[in-house]
Write a protein that holds these residues in place. Structure first.
Motif: not given
Length: 406
Positions: A281-300
């Motif tokens: 569950e912690r890894m899944e939460s971490l991966n979700l946060n990384m996906e959100q960060d990746a989306i933000v970086m893609r926008i940037v």
């Protein structure tokens, strides 16, 4: 008996109990032709005697915690017994070793004014023999105390620590317990304690069985007078029957403790699965946060790519290569292009770009070399010089007779 020193060697002041799993039963009979050194008729010792020494263990509650039962403390208390009996004169010797005066007080009650007459009569050899059986029986009764409550305490502790692992829902929005490695350590401690309880119970069973076997065997000893045998045969039968009842009770407690060991192991595996689930569950939460960060970086990145050409153009036109402003303060004209300014700009920009790229490539190569060196060093430590390393590679050879690759 000199061997009794082995039994009392487990006692004494010590930080941790040593050799607490020691158990034994020893016997020595000199009923026919006793050594001359054992005969002291002046003090009533004929030399025809038997000696036995053994130890038993019981459970005792050291301290009870009223709020949290897990903080209560239990201890296993051993006691060592040496018994010597003269079959001619009835002389009896008891040596009892224990950490407190509990058994001494019980023996005083057994032979005191409130005790049964047959347990404290020493007028004849037969009466002395019956009194010795009563003492043995009292010690055996003492060893059966509190085991049931100790096992019940262990069951309650294991149930309290693992009930949420079974009943606690893991779905979103539900309250559940977050397990840690400390919970596994606690379950392992309780598992070890239960196994110790089983070992002590089995030791008591074995010693009591040997005690019954010893006294039953006396009835077939030709060195004992038939009169003594006839007088104490019923007492020995009653004694062995009561001891066998205690053995049966011990065996039921052993079965109960064995079941608790199995339950504890199963619960420990379930807690381990919960720990793995929590990690997932912690890894899944971490991966979700990384996906959100990746989306933000893609926008940037997209925004940067949009503004990069305009930024470059704006920066380039802010130099002296092209000028639109009139230096005399007049209105803007069609622009003035300067070859010299462009040449100077290229002279500075291109070398700096080349140096920057070269430094980046050098830093990347150095990092790779350091990583390879570390891996090589680990491999050298893992495979010392002189040992062959099985790389698991597949050898290829050509079969010239069949044109096949093997």
């Amino acid at each position: 008996m000199p061997v009794y020193l082995d039994f009392i060697s487990v006692f004494g002041a010590q930080t941790e109990p040593r050799d607490r799993r020691f158990s034994g039963f020893r016997e020595q009979t000199t009923m026919a032709d006793p050594p001359r050194g054992l005969v002291f008729s002046e003090i009533g010792r004929s030399g025809r005697q038997y000696q036995i020494c053994y130890n038993l263990k019981t459970a005792a509650l050291k301290s009870e915690h009223k709020v949290d039962m897990k903080l209560s403390e239990w201890s296993i208390q051993p006691a060592a017994f040496h018994h010597q009996f003269d079959i001619v004169n009835g002389r009896t010797l008891w040596i009892v070793t224990k950490g407190n005066r509990d058994l001494q007080e019980r023996y005083k009650e057994l032979t005191g004014k409130d005790g049964r007459l047959e347990d404290k009569s020493f007028g004849t050899v037969e009466e002395c023999f019956r009194s010795s059986l009563a003492a043995h029986l009292m010690f055996c009764h003492w060893s059966t105390e509190n085991w049931r409550w100790l096992i019940l305490w262990l069951e309650n502790v294991v149930e309290e620590e693992t009930s949420m692992a079974i009943l606690g829902p893991r779905g979103p929005g539900h309250a559940h317990r977050q397990y840690t490695t400390h919970d596994l350590q606690g379950l392992q401690r309780h598992d070890d304690k239960t196994n110790e309880v089983i070992a002590d119970l089995e030791a008591n069973v074995e010693i009591m069985a040997l005690l019954c076997k010893f006294y039953t065997g006396l009835m077939s000893n030709n060195s004992i007078s038939q009169r003594l045998k006839d007088a104490v045969e019923l007492d020995i039968n009653a004694f062995t029957a009561q001891v066998e009842n205690m053995i049966s009770d011990f065996k039921m407690q052993i079965a109960r403790a064995t079941l608790l060991v199995k339950i504890t192991k199963d619960r420990k595996e379930l807690v381990t699965m919960h720990l793995q689930s929590q990690a997932s569950e912690r890894m899944e939460s971490l991966n979700l946060n990384m996906e959100q960060d990746a989306i933000v970086m893609r926008i940037v990145t997209i925004v940067t790519l949009i503004y990069l050409p305009a930024t470059f153009v704006s920066t380039f036109f802010s130099t002296d290569v092209v000028k639109y402003q009139d230096q005399g303060g007049g209105p803007p004209n069609d622009g003035v292009f300067s070859n010299t300014a462009l040449y100077r700009w290229l002279q500075v920009t291109l070398p700096l770009t080349t140096i920057t790229l070269a430094a980046a490539v050098w830093a990347l190569k150095r990092a790779q070399n350091q990583r390879w060196q570390q891996e090589y060093t680990k491999e050298q430590k893992k495979w010392p010089v002189g040992e062959e390393k099985d790389t698991g590679s597949i050898g290829l050879r050509s079969d010239t007779n069949s044109n096949n690759i093997v």
